[in-house]
Write a protein that holds these residues in place. Sequence first.
Motif, short mmCIF file in Angstrom:
data_model
loop_
_atom_site.label_atom_id
_atom_site.label_comp_id
_atom_site.label_asym_id
_atom_site.label_seq_id
_atom_site.Cartn_x
_atom_site.Cartn_y
_atom_site.Cartn_z
N ALA A 190 46.29 -41.63 135.34
CA ALA A 190 45.83 -40.44 134.18
C ALA A 190 46.81 -39.22 134.49
N PHE A 216 49.04 -39.16 128.88
CA PHE A 216 49.60 -38.93 127.45
C PHE A 216 51.32 -38.83 127.58
N ASN A 274 41.89 -41.53 137.35
CA ASN A 274 42.28 -40.10 137.70
C ASN A 274 43.85 -39.84 138.16
N GLY A 326 39.98 -35.39 128.21
CA GLY A 326 40.70 -34.32 126.51
C GLY A 326 41.16 -35.57 126.30
N GLU A 363 38.64 -34.06 138.45
CA GLU A 363 40.05 -35.23 138.95
C GLU A 363 41.17 -33.19 139.95
N SER A 418 33.71 -36.81 140.55
CA SER A 418 34.55 -37.88 139.39
C SER A 418 35.75 -36.88 139.00
N GLY A 440 37.27 -38.12 134.40
CA GLY A 440 38.28 -37.55 134.71
C GLY A 440 38.32 -36.28 133.63
N ASN A 441 39.75 -35.32 133.50
CA ASN A 441 39.42 -34.13 132.82
C ASN A 441 40.52 -35.25 131.50
N THR A 442 41.64 -35.57 132.02
CA THR A 442 42.82 -35.57 130.99
C THR A 442 42.21 -37.07 130.50
N ASP A 443 41.06 -38.29 131.07
CA ASP A 443 40.38 -38.43 130.17
C ASP A 443 39.58 -38.48 129.29
#
Lengths: 500, 255
Positions: free
Chosen positions: B182, B241, B179, A212, B153, B151, A207-210
């Motif tokens: 995350a 994060f 996801n 990123g 997100e 996939s 996904g986007n966060t991974d």
Amino acid sequence: MASSAFAPPSSSLISHKHDFGLSPAKCKRSHSRRIVSVMAPQQTQRTPASTGSVKTAMTLTEKILARASEKPALMPGENVWVNVDILMTHDVCGPGSIGIFKREFGQNAKVWDREKVVIIPDHYIFTADERANRNVDILRDFCKEQDIKYFYDITDLSNFKVNPDYKGVCHVALAQEGHCRPGEVLLGTDSHTCTAGAFGQFATGIGNTDAGFVLGAGKILLKVPPTLRFVLDGEMPDYLLAKDLILQIIGEISVSGATYKAMEFVGSTVEGLNMEERMTLCNMVVEAGGKNGVVPPDSTTYKYLEGKTSLSYEPVYSDQTARFLSEYRFDVSKLEPLVAKPHSPDNRALARECKDVKIDRVYIGSCTGGKTEDFLAAAKVFLASGKKVKVPTFLVPATQKVWMDIYTMEVPGSGGKTCSQIFEEAGCDTPASPSCGACLGGPRDTYARMNEPKVCVSTTNRNFPGRMGHKEGQIYLASPYTAAASALTGYVTDPREFLH
Amino acid sequence: MTVLSCSLDRLFFSTYRPRHHLPSPINYGSNFKIISSQNPLKKNIAFQKSKSTPKKTTKISSSSDSAAISTTKKTFHGLCYVVGDNIDTDQIIPAEYLTLVPSNPHEYEKLGSYALIGLPSSYTARFVEPNNTKTKYSLVIGGDNFGCGSSREHAPVALGAAGAVAVVAESYARIFFRNSVATGEVYPLESEVRICEECKTGDTVTIELGEDKLINHTTGKEYKLKPIGDAGPVIDAGGIFAYARKTGMIPSQAA
């Protein structure tokens, strides 16, 4: 690795064995020994590190992750930090990934390696949708700022041909541009990133966060998956394609049968597949819930890569005594053309048993069924028939290269005709601009999008409700042979009607 | 540039049960402390909470302080929305809405308005009413293989943006699960039985995360949930994060 050990894997190493589509005696003869011998590489000199130490037998997937995490050995279930060789993103998820990268690493941060990020606009390209167009602009700005080496840009949407850098569907472009190399780790912000496993590498969607995170760090935390092994033996009938094989498998294990697992495809049939067919096989691994799919690299792989990549690579192979979670065996000579009926990729049925299903249209395209080999296959059926299609038949080449091939490659046995000529004579729509197209619906003005409830036979990968646009649309997933045959009759049709 | 300790190993995979390798026990508690949390921004007005829960937003965030939270005593209370098996990402957020970029705050909100809009018309109750951006259902209850397919997100993001706080499903597709953790958008909880067959859309439900329990007040039944494990604190913090920054594992901004 010594190639003298020819005994088939002992049963204690495989938790479950399943045999399908076979007459018992035939399937169990020395074919299993032949599989083992093929796993011994014929070409490159391999260092002990890539063969795996004798003590710790590992599967192909485990070996790749071990090397990428700089560990001598790994077991399924371990969580490890893995170095990423290639990160791919496209116009749908790229902007979001970039947004996260900048937010988390800083507005002035630089990507971890400007040569390892491959940015491929492909999903919503030929549309008037302003946000979609803006998303390609976002990619461009980022690539300029970061000096990204591989950005397959498109600026003139009215004519794809005048955009020399533009490729098309990301998974096909990755292969064609030589970014897929045996033994490497390739991640992409797309579920069908698993396609690249056809090259004997670890490839999966994130996904986007991974993404990123990877953009900044060049690493990702992964859990090592156990491997399901699929042994496909027997001569491939001339009415079957890799799509039929993977539909067979998904129908067998269901849409969650491979969740969190790797799917390894071996066997004489697999060895006989060309690269694009192997890509089709690995492409739909995610439809079974799989984490990644792999085909052991061999001379077919190396030949394909010649001239495409200048980077060196080191293939790895499953050890003979590696542990697999399950093994499934198929006698391919016994299989028949299949479809996946609405509304699930595991809703498997024989094409011939659906011959009373009237259809409204046929769609040939996508990373699954829009490659050169797929169009050659469709052309073969149209050629054999000599008749015209009875329903609108949409052709969407995956990339510019595929489009070129359609217009230049001669179809064997046609007396010098190209695919495009055969398609035209059969009354198909003119091949469209290369992109993901209507495989996933997309903006309303997407070519061939299903805006009304229709019945469609498609060479794409998913048929959940609304996949190609309309919620009540009915999508039958099929091979290019089956799709072409169905176009000719206006019903779901087994290609043997034309190919025998 | 980031150095994350091995203790983060179990982050994403608390629900995974490998067959021939038992994971070593999680050595979580002693290594990091959650010393602050982001401002709780619970978007769903109908949602009652027993204490302030941190909920991430996609706005540019720095670690702002609020009450310290205990990850084990979280309670969610609200209406549930029940779906079936194999709810794929096209049903959660149809592809035509993927032009919306989740990291853009305005488009993030818009994504929420389309959450679960792809469900077939057999689902008579809409998850988000037309012309709304928020849902009145804070909990989604599903069957097997929730979130299968793409996939993207955008799927957990749309659910979170709409105001869902948790999904309780029998099992998840791996990318969706990953996801969810995350991004910290929704808690991907797992039930032990097919709750989706025993609950109805509109039932009032409480989830006691610390006790791994779901209570359906409308039917009076209680259900055991599988522990969210290490994924819990990551979602509490607002995603991978935020968690890594909060626990001092990465600097808040790199050069």
